[in-house]
Design a protein around this motif. Structure first.
Motif, PDB file in Angstrom:
ATOM      1  N   ASN A 174       0.846  -1.210   0.000  1.00 15.33           N
ATOM      2  CA  ASN A 174       0.000   0.000   0.000  1.00 15.33           C
ATOM      3  C   ASN A 174       0.879   1.258   0.000  1.00 15.33           C
ATOM      4  O   ASN A 174       0.951   2.005   0.983  1.00 15.33           O
ATOM      5  CB  ASN A 174      -0.899   0.037   1.248  1.00 15.33           C
ATOM      6  N   CYS A 175       1.581   1.474  -1.101  1.00 16.39           N
ATOM      7  CA  CYS A 175       2.424   2.671  -1.244  1.00 16.39           C
ATOM      8  C   CYS A 175       2.605   2.932  -2.740  1.00 16.39           C
ATOM      9  O   CYS A 175       2.287   2.083  -3.570  1.00 16.39           O
ATOM     10  CB  CYS A 175       3.773   2.482  -0.552  1.00 16.39           C
ATOM     11  N   SER A 176       3.137   4.110  -3.071  1.00 10.08           N
ATOM     12  CA  SER A 176       3.261   4.482  -4.490  1.00 10.08           C
ATOM     13  C   SER A 176       4.444   3.773  -5.160  1.00 10.08           C
ATOM     14  O   SER A 176       5.325   3.228  -4.480  1.00 10.08           O
ATOM     15  CB  SER A 176       3.458   5.993  -4.588  1.00 10.08           C
ATOM     16  N   ALA A 177       4.477   3.858  -6.485  1.00 10.14           N
ATOM     17  CA  ALA A 177       5.581   3.269  -7.253  1.00 10.14           C
ATOM     18  C   ALA A 177       6.919   3.898  -6.843  1.00 10.14           C
ATOM     19  O   ALA A 177       7.942   3.212  -6.778  1.00 10.14           O
ATOM     20  CB  ALA A 177       5.330   3.483  -8.749  1.00 10.14           C
ATOM     21  N   GLU A 178       6.911   5.206  -6.556  1.00 12.99           N
ATOM     22  CA  GLU A 178       8.147   5.902  -6.147  1.00 12.99           C
ATOM     23  C   GLU A 178       8.696   5.297  -4.861  1.00 12.99           C
ATOM     24  O   GLU A 178       9.905   5.144  -4.702  1.00 12.99           O
ATOM     25  CB  GLU A 178       7.885   7.401  -5.914  1.00 12.99           C
ATOM     26  N   ILE A 179       7.797   4.981  -3.933  1.00 16.12           N
ATOM     27  CA  ILE A 179       8.229   4.390  -2.656  1.00 16.12           C
ATOM     28  C   ILE A 179       8.745   2.971  -2.889  1.00 16.12           C
ATOM     29  O   ILE A 179       9.772   2.563  -2.336  1.00 16.12           O
ATOM     30  CB  ILE A 179       7.061   4.397  -1.626  1.00 16.12           C
ATOM     31  N   VAL A 183      -6.113   5.649 -17.882  1.00 11.81           N
ATOM     32  CA  VAL A 183      -5.052   4.633 -17.828  1.00 11.81           C
ATOM     33  C   VAL A 183      -4.101   4.937 -16.673  1.00 11.81           C
ATOM     34  O   VAL A 183      -3.933   6.084 -16.276  1.00 11.81           O
ATOM     35  CB  VAL A 183      -4.232   4.554 -19.147  1.00 11.81           C
ATOM     36  N   VAL A 184      -3.498   3.876 -16.182  1.00 13.48           N
ATOM     37  CA  VAL A 184      -2.489   4.032 -15.121  1.00 13.48           C
ATOM     38  C   VAL A 184      -1.127   3.915 -15.786  1.00 13.48           C
ATOM     39  O   VAL A 184      -0.855   2.941 -16.489  1.00 13.48           O
ATOM     40  CB  VAL A 184      -2.665   2.928 -14.046  1.00 13.48           C
ATOM     41  N   ASP A 185      -0.297   4.924 -15.581  1.00 15.92           N
ATOM     42  CA  ASP A 185       1.044   4.913 -16.173  1.00 15.92           C
ATOM     43  C   ASP A 185       2.098   5.116 -15.103  1.00 15.92           C
ATOM     44  O   ASP A 185       1.847   5.782 -14.105  1.00 15.92           O
ATOM     45  CB  ASP A 185       1.163   6.019 -17.224  1.00 15.92           C
ATOM     46  N   VAL A 186       3.272   4.549 -15.352  1.00 16.84           N
ATOM     47  CA  VAL A 186       4.382   4.730 -14.413  1.00 16.84           C
ATOM     48  C   VAL A 186       5.613   5.064 -15.246  1.00 16.84           C
ATOM     49  O   VAL A 186       5.895   4.372 -16.237  1.00 16.84           O
ATOM     50  CB  VAL A 186       4.650   3.422 -13.609  1.00 16.84           C
ATOM     51  N   ALA A 187       6.333   6.115 -14.864  1.00 10.60           N
ATOM     52  CA  ALA A 187       7.546   6.499 -15.604  1.00 10.60           C
ATOM     53  C   ALA A 187       8.508   5.307 -15.633  1.00 10.60           C
ATOM     54  O   ALA A 187       8.684   4.621 -14.615  1.00 10.60           O
ATOM     55  CB  ALA A 187       8.197   7.706 -14.927  1.00 10.60           C
ATOM     56  N   ALA A 235      11.724   4.776 -15.651  1.00 13.72           N
ATOM     57  CA  ALA A 235      12.854   4.657 -14.708  1.00 13.72           C
ATOM     58  C   ALA A 235      12.365   4.197 -13.334  1.00 13.72           C
ATOM     59  O   ALA A 235      12.991   3.338 -12.695  1.00 13.72           O
ATOM     60  CB  ALA A 235      13.572   6.004 -14.593  1.00 13.72           C
ATOM     61  N   ILE A 236      11.235   4.732 -12.900  1.00 10.11           N
ATOM     62  CA  ILE A 236      10.642   4.341 -11.604  1.00 10.11           C
ATOM     63  C   ILE A 236      10.143   2.899 -11.692  1.00 10.11           C
ATOM     64  O   ILE A 236      10.337   2.090 -10.782  1.00 10.11           O
ATOM     65  CB  ILE A 236       9.452   5.277 -11.247  1.00 10.11           C
ATOM     66  N   ARG A 237       9.460   2.595 -12.802  1.00  5.95           N
ATOM     67  CA  ARG A 237       8.871   1.255 -12.967  1.00  5.95           C
ATOM     68  C   ARG A 237       9.937   0.159 -12.842  1.00  5.95           C
ATOM     69  O   ARG A 237       9.752  -0.824 -12.139  1.00  5.95           O
ATOM     70  CB  ARG A 237       8.176   1.156 -14.328  1.00  5.95           C
ATOM     71  N   LYS A 238      11.069   0.383 -13.532  1.00  2.00           N
ATOM     72  CA  LYS A 238      12.140  -0.629 -13.514  1.00  2.00           C
ATOM     73  C   LYS A 238      12.645  -0.864 -12.091  1.00  2.00           C
ATOM     74  O   LYS A 238      12.880  -1.995 -11.689  1.00  2.00           O
ATOM     75  CB  LYS A 238      13.301  -0.157 -14.398  1.00  2.00           C
ATOM     76  N   LYS A 239      12.802   0.231 -11.338  1.00  2.00           N
ATOM     77  CA  LYS A 239      13.303   0.093  -9.959  1.00  2.00           C
ATOM     78  C   LYS A 239      12.238  -0.547  -9.053  1.00  2.00           C
ATOM     79  O   LYS A 239      12.560  -1.351  -8.185  1.00  2.00           O
ATOM     80  CB  LYS A 239      13.670   1.480  -9.390  1.00  2.00           C
ATOM     81  N   ALA A 240      10.985  -0.165  -9.260  1.00  2.00           N
ATOM     82  CA  ALA A 240       9.904  -0.686  -8.403  1.00  2.00           C
ATOM     83  C   ALA A 240       9.649  -2.173  -8.672  1.00  2.00           C
ATOM     84  O   ALA A 240       9.201  -2.909  -7.780  1.00  2.00           O
ATOM     85  CB  ALA A 240       8.626   0.117  -8.637  1.00  2.00           C
TER      86      ALA A 240
END
Ligand code: 13P
Ligand code: SF4
Length: 323
Positions: free
Chosen positions: A126-131, A300-304, A306-311
């Motif tokens: 229960n947290c964002s992709a950045e976290i 739509v739900v999108d994730v940058a 660079a963040i997506r790869k790390k998450a």
């Protein structure tokens, strides 16, 4: 009275028509509908799969559908997108957030990590992709103990964002974890006094709770578990009555599993007229919004990237460890 009955019948008809249109669109577009237990019954009824956060992530990881419609809250759909960058992930309402996710802004969390060097970072899903991108491991309420125990014994841990789950896990695992102070607005609202009073009226009832609840509530529970865990427990227990401390949406599927048992929603603090607790974020999703989102394939739900790869790294570790 007749007017009210007529209105209810009209609404039911409209819902049936909408449900039929949603099912048709879902087939035409090769879309899969994943729904959490906290969704309205009419949405759960249409779903290809209803589950807890871990099961929904697993479903997202294994689906062949072209489109994933996520009837849940944003972090759940975002997790599906992180796992499936090439699929279209849509949600009925982009604003369906979560108080736990909102309690943990990336900048502050990065500073918290920097203030505790050498710690392994475990975050509740229960947290964002950045976290998640700042984390070593992700967990859900059904695998938190396993994930924490996968970390070597002498390794210090940061656990975020749910303070209540973190505190419960310290008790279960004996690990010394530094906790972020986030909470779920629904689970922290349960009233221990009202629960005890209710229990006096139903002395045979077992009290069961989701681990996002506060410690004094968890202390009196005979079972603590994820939404799926709670349903499984109620099915397997010999008891005939249960007071259930989690979001009231769970009672729909739970009651289907145990039609002859008495399920009582745990009372919350804030509203004397209401015996139940509802997640306003989860309830932003409606049948109408579900239809519109499938028809328009938006929002739509999108994730940058660079963040997506790390998450993706801590999510994959979690999925691997939970096999
Ligand atoms: P579960 O993983 O148990 O379904 O919990 C999700 C959630 O948001 C509980 O409030
Ligand atoms: Fe978030 Fe609580 Fe709602 Fe679950 S019930 S989605 S933790 S606000």
């Amino acid at each position: 009275m007749i007017a009210i009955t007529k209105q209810i019948t009209k609404n039911k008809l409209a819902n049936t028509e909408l449900s039929a249109k949603i099912l048709q669109l879902k087939n035409e577009k090769n879309a899969v509908l994943l729904a959490h237990y906290y969704q309205e019954p009419e949405i759960q009824e249409l779903a290809d799969f209803v589950g807890d956060s871990l099961e929904l992530s697993r479903q997202a990881a294994s689906t062949n559908a072209k489109i994933i419609i996520f009837a849940g809250v944003h972090f759940m759909a975002e997790t599906a997108k992180i796992i499936n960058p090439n699929k279209t992930v849509i949600v009925p309402d982009l604003k369906a957030s979560c108080s736990l996710a909102e309690s943990c802004p990336p900048k502050e969390f990065k500073a918290f990590i920097d203030a505790h060097p050498g710690h392994t970072v475990i975050t509740y899903i229960n947290c964002s992709a950045e976290i998640k991108a700042l984390s070593d491991l992700v967990c859900t309420s059904s695998n938190a103990e396993k994930i924490i125990n996968s970390v070597p014994k002498n390794q210090p841990i940061i656990f975020a964002p749910d303070y209540n789950l973190g505190r419960y896990m310290i008790k279960k695992t004996g690990r010394d974890m530094v906790l972020w102070q986030g909470a779920c607005i629904v689970h922290e609202a349960f009233s221990i006094d009202k629960i005890l009073k209710l229990h006096k009226k139903h002395p045979q009832a077992e009290f069961i709770a989701h681990p996002e609840s506060e410690s004094q509530v968890l202390e009196i529970a005979t079972y603590i578990g994820s939404t799926s865990g709670l349903i499984k427990y109620v099915k397997e227990s010999q008891s005939q009555e249960f007071i259930v401390a989690t979001e009231a949406g769970i009672l729909y599927k739970m009651q289907m599993e145990v039609p002859d048992k008495l399920l009582i929603p745990a009372p919350a603090n804030e509203d004397n007229n209401c015996a139940c607790s509802e997640c306003a974020f989860m309830k932003m999703n409606t049948l109408e919004k579900l239809y519109q989102c499938l028809k328009n394939e938006a929002p739509v739900v999108d994730v940058a990237e660079a963040i997506r790869k790390k998450a993706l790294i801590p999510i994959n570790r979690m999925l691997e460890l939970s096999k």
